[in-house]
Design an enzyme around this catalytic site. Sequence first.
Site, PDB file in Angstrom:
ATOM      1  CG  HIS A  23      -6.062 -88.732 -18.036  1.00 45.98           C
ATOM      2  ND1 HIS A  23      -7.517 -88.178 -18.120  1.00 45.98           N
ATOM      3  CD2 HIS A  23      -5.949 -88.678 -19.715  1.00 45.98           C
ATOM      4  CE1 HIS A  23      -7.897 -87.445 -19.675  1.00 45.98           C
ATOM      5  NE2 HIS A  23      -6.012 -87.919 -20.059  1.00 45.98           N
ATOM      6  CG  ASP A  55      -4.553 -90.257 -23.119  1.00 50.39           C
ATOM      7  OD1 ASP A  55      -3.884 -90.824 -22.323  1.00 50.39           O
ATOM      8  OD2 ASP A  55      -6.074 -89.839 -23.267  1.00 50.39           O
ATOM      9  CD  GLU A  56      -6.406 -85.583 -23.058  1.00 50.00           C
ATOM     10  OE1 GLU A  56      -6.958 -84.771 -23.346  1.00 50.00           O
ATOM     11  OE2 GLU A  56      -7.068 -85.955 -22.173  1.00 50.00           O
ATOM     12  CB  CYS A  57       0.847 -87.146 -18.967  1.00 46.10           C
ATOM     13  SG  CYS A  57       2.105 -86.983 -17.893  1.00 46.10           S
TER      14      CYS A  57
END
EC number: 3.2.1.52
Length: 735
Positions: free
Chosen positions: A245, A308-310
């Site tokens: 992100h 998160d969400e890498c």
Amino acid sequence: MNSTNSKAQANSSISIIPKPARLIHSEGSFLLEKTTSIVFSEGIENKEILASYLSDQITELTGLRIQKNSSDKVFATNLISFQLVQDVEWGEEEYSMIIDQNGVLIEAVSASGFFYGIQSLLQLIPLEGAPEVPFVKILDEPRYSYRGMHLDVCRHFFSVDFIKKYIDLMAMYKMNTFHWHLTEDQGWRIEIKKYPKLTEVGAWRTEKDGSRYGGFYTQEQIKEVVAYATDRYITVIPEIELPGHSVAALAAYPELACNEGPFEVENEWGVFDDVYCAGKESTFEFLQNVMLEVIELFPSKYIHIGGDECPKASWEKCPLCQKRMKEEGLKNEHELQSYFIQRMEKFLQTKDRRIIGWDEILEGGLAPEATVMSWRGIAGGIEAAKQHHDVIMTPGTHCYFDHYQDVNYIEPTAIGGFTSLQKVYEFEPTPVELNDEEAKYILGAQANVWTEYMHTSDRVEYMVAPRICALAEVVWSRKQQRNWKDFQTRLNHHYSLLKQKNIHFFVKAPHGGVNKNFFFNKMVLPLEIDSENTKIRYTLDGSDPDIYSSVYQQEIELDKTSTVKVQSFHSSGAKSRVRSIECIKIDPLVADTVSKLNVGLKYKIVKGKFASIYDVVEKEVLNCGVVDELKFPENIEAEFYAVEITGYLKIDENATYTFFNYSIDPALFSIGEHVVIESDGLNSRLERRARIYLKQGVYPIRMLLVKNTPYANQKLTWCSQAFDQIEIPTTHLCY
Ligand code: ACM
Ligand code: ZN
């Protein structure tokens, strides 16, 4: 008035949220007057700030300006008196409050306890009539030490004034941690002096229509917010996202990525493959320098590092990342992520700070002292607590305030999900899977407010209130004290209070029927009456209802095309949004006479992205074929496309049929010439419902579905009379 009645009435005047641990109520009340004085015992910290806060709040609520002489003189009566308690048994946030004929006495061991006493006192002041507070004895302290509200200021940006309003709202409900999500793919929002391009470039994006959008907070503004929060006993935890992100930062400093770029600040929502390179030393140097400025601004013990969400796609291809893995003996990219986080943890530890990360930081091994924020359900939280790591619970199911709070065919577009007020209220932060020892690692809970679909601060307020009231009770009150019915009763006062504070909030709009109806001769519109405190008012002339509009008492009968506007009016004066219901009078549909029909429907694919269903026509056709359901055909060799599906709908029984469509991207469904479902625009994420009477026979149908997003997901379902949605069986579809 007999005594039972007066008691019942007196009880209803106590509406404190979150509910205090112990409260004894007795007959009588104390009248706040101009001559009432605020006094403090020796040794109370911040007494001027507390006195100003209390006196300003009383003025705002009642118009009354009481004496703010924070002198240490102790008068006998007509006081709001603060007494410091010297008792090691008392918690920092604990307070007691006695209101009797002499006035108000608040006791605590620290300023935060006094502050929470003030909040309870303020909630006892009636908003109408004389400013009398009922006689009570309260002993109160929170169940959890971490009571959080998050706000994403990256997907949409909000002013410092609004951030302060948000902090004030938190303070009213004794929330004590503001998690400020400051960096994202779509914008970098914190000034970093060493890296000016983070805000010169990274704070601004070009929207799909070519306009520029953005903004950031200067370091001075951040200090102002932190000080404002501190005065309200709220800790501000900044989140600086890594390693994912981070596209906005890469747009400013592309050399921090695995590949060269260039990158642009994202103008779409999602998860992106371009992340900080874990192989370059310069990445860590950059992030450490950023953190050095961050910790100067935020005194909080915790720094949130995201995590998160890498996606691991760039690291898999990057020679430097692969080299790092080899050198460090890391088995896979998850371990490389863990290496990344642990390096940041070590650095922040040297500055006496601790990290919080989203639950992905469990993957590849948890950094030694990290606190885990469990968002993908509670499993990550359970695992972390079992490993003796602190945990903050914030599962999507109960704590995501970007989710719909009511049925999505009535509410404004939200990201998805369904997290009603009651669902928030029923959340239990400490999972039964943990034993008493492990349960101690659950520090509390937090609501997350991601703002992809919150373009304005009014919308943020609408999504947050009154769900914040429910969460406040979850994290503050004793578990055995929670009672949904009692909470709803107390909430009535808060509707008035929120309105008085000019805070937008959700009230349930009338349910029942569907928003688009095709009828012959006449139709009846059935609505659901929700509670004795709520009236539904409606109009038939297209105007918004007001307090003079008709009250709904029985089904509305219509014999001509009308737009029915309906709205809930709560007895507190609060109102829901206006719901608009189209009722279209049509001639009976005539069934086609077709001799021979085949199973399935025909489809045509057109490549490209389409902002509107009306843009799809007359473009190049990629391929054609037959499908057996009303959904995207499989194995289409294009990432983004539109599909037109045509054929017939076979009806066996005369009935009113209801059609439902949930779509992220544009969709259209028509029967004959009638557009039954229209869901246009990018990212509509709405459910549409329509109802039409059909006689036995076959009817030409056409559906257009657009796939602009990888996760586009469209499905048309139907049902006949009952509301059980099913997909239309293939036996009813032919060409
Ligand atoms: C998250 O919602 N991606 C933490
Ligand atoms: Zn790399």
